[in-house]
Design an enzyme around this catalytic site. Structure first.
Site, mmCIF file in Angstrom:
data_model
loop_
_atom_site.group_PDB
_atom_site.id
_atom_site.type_symbol
_atom_site.label_atom_id
_atom_site.label_comp_id
_atom_site.label_asym_id
_atom_site.label_seq_id
_atom_site.Cartn_x
_atom_site.Cartn_y
_atom_site.Cartn_z
ATOM 1 N N SER A 96 35.149 15.249 62.538
ATOM 2 C CA SER A 96 34.089 15.958 63.260
ATOM 3 C C SER A 96 34.396 16.057 64.753
ATOM 4 C CB SER A 96 32.756 15.225 63.089
ATOM 5 O OG SER A 96 32.407 15.144 61.729
HETATM 6 N N1 SAH Z 1 33.673 10.759 59.001
HETATM 7 C C1 SAH Z 1 34.952 11.447 58.924
HETATM 8 C C2 SAH Z 1 34.843 12.931 58.713
HETATM 9 C C3 SAH Z 1 34.462 13.197 57.337
HETATM 10 S S1 SAH Z 1 34.853 14.753 56.629
HETATM 11 C C4 SAH Z 1 35.811 11.155 60.120
HETATM 12 O O1 SAH Z 1 35.382 10.443 61.030
HETATM 13 O O2 SAH Z 1 36.963 11.612 60.126
HETATM 14 C C5 SAH Z 1 33.966 14.464 55.125
HETATM 15 C C6 SAH Z 1 34.665 13.541 54.160
HETATM 16 O O3 SAH Z 1 33.776 13.287 53.075
HETATM 17 C C7 SAH Z 1 35.928 14.126 53.548
HETATM 18 O O4 SAH Z 1 37.006 13.282 53.807
HETATM 19 C C8 SAH Z 1 35.587 14.220 52.067
HETATM 20 O O5 SAH Z 1 36.718 14.006 51.233
HETATM 21 C C9 SAH Z 1 34.545 13.147 51.910
HETATM 22 N N2 SAH Z 1 33.662 13.293 50.746
HETATM 23 C C10 SAH Z 1 33.134 14.419 50.223
HETATM 24 N N3 SAH Z 1 32.351 14.140 49.170
HETATM 25 C C11 SAH Z 1 32.374 12.770 49.022
HETATM 26 C C12 SAH Z 1 31.754 11.877 48.110
HETATM 27 N N4 SAH Z 1 30.986 12.295 47.114
HETATM 28 N N5 SAH Z 1 31.994 10.550 48.280
HETATM 29 C C13 SAH Z 1 32.806 10.095 49.267
HETATM 30 N N6 SAH Z 1 33.415 10.915 50.162
HETATM 31 C C14 SAH Z 1 33.198 12.234 50.043
#
Ligand code: SAH
Length: 221
Positions: free
Chosen positions: A74
């Site tokens: 993000s």
């Molecule tokens: N917080 C992260 C950014 C996250 S992007 C950072 O600091 O870099 C969103 C993430 O959520 C992605 O990596 C994606 O693979 C994950 N994601 C999506 N659905 C999910 C689920 N059901 N359980 C766990 N992770 C999930």
């Protein structure tokens, strides 16, 4: 007179610190982020370690960046905004759904007692675990799996942050929130709203704040 000789890594570390200070001033304070602990955490955590090498030079830009597997880290402001919305305290145990790069988990780990973070995509979960270990974070537990179900064995959590967007607030996560706890989650498909839930003794109070754009939360099964 003797000059001070710095190795390449020290030069880069100084450049990183300067870039972070600039990021804090122009992207965070300028937009109203006030929590001193959050601003300090954003000054300390080396965001460039959480982006792919090829994007190293853009790590402190005012933008989200791709981290592989179609996912993104993000924008710094959004990380700061969500962290501030959680009202982090030194005694808190926090659950994060969507570890991604691990950056948000690192920011939280600077501020709270324990962070539990779940990532669905194995290669991202592995990458985040590696960098968080290299940086010496001992108060972060990582897990690969579907975060939609939360982390029942470690519940209840004082705070929960979701960094991928579900269609609505997952009820299981509300169940895993302690009384007086706060849940911050982007909600919706396409157009999303940042949603802040507070679990009061009298019930759950829900508030929508700013429009946002996150990758969708993936549902398994
Ligand atoms: N917080 C992260 C950014 C996250 S992007 C950072 O600091 O870099 C969103 C993430 O959520 C992605 O990596 C994606 O693979 C994950 N994601 C999506 N659905 C999910 C689920 N059901 N359980 C766990 N992770 C999930």
């Amino acid at each position: 007179m003797l000059g001070v000789v710095m190795c390449g890594c020290q030069v880069r570390a100084q450049q990183g610190a300067a870039a972070r200070e600039q990021m804090v001033e122009s992207q965070l304070k300028e937009r109203g982020v006030k929590h001193p602990g959050v601003l300090d955490a954003m000054r300390r955590v080396p965001r460039h370690r959480f982006v792919p090498d090829a994007l190293d030079g853009r790590a402190y830009d005012d933008t989200p960046l791709p981290i592989g597997e179609g996912q993104t880290i993000s924008q710094p402001y959004i990380v700061a905004y969500m962290t501030e919305a959680l009202e982090p305290k030194a005694t808190d145990r926090v659950l994060e759904i969507g570890t991604g790069s691990g950056y948000q988990a690192a920011i939280l780990a600077e501020l709270v007692k324990e962070v539990y973070t779940i990532e669905l995509v194995p290669v991202l979960a592995d990458g985040a675990r590696t960098v968080l270990k290299e940086l010496g974070y001992a108060n972060i537990r990582t897990r690969q799996g579907d975060g939609y179900r939360g982390w029942p064995e470690a519940a209840p959590f004082d705070k929960i942050i979701v960094t991928a967007a579900p269609d609505d607030v997952p009820p299981v996560l509300v169940d895993q929130l302690a009384v007086n706890g706060i849940l911050v989650v982007p909600v919706g498909r396409g157009d999303q709203m940042m949603t802040i839930l507070r679990k009061t003794p009298a019930g759950v109070v829900r508030r929508e704040t700013i429009p946002v754009r996150f990758v969708p939360m993936i549902r398994k099964g």
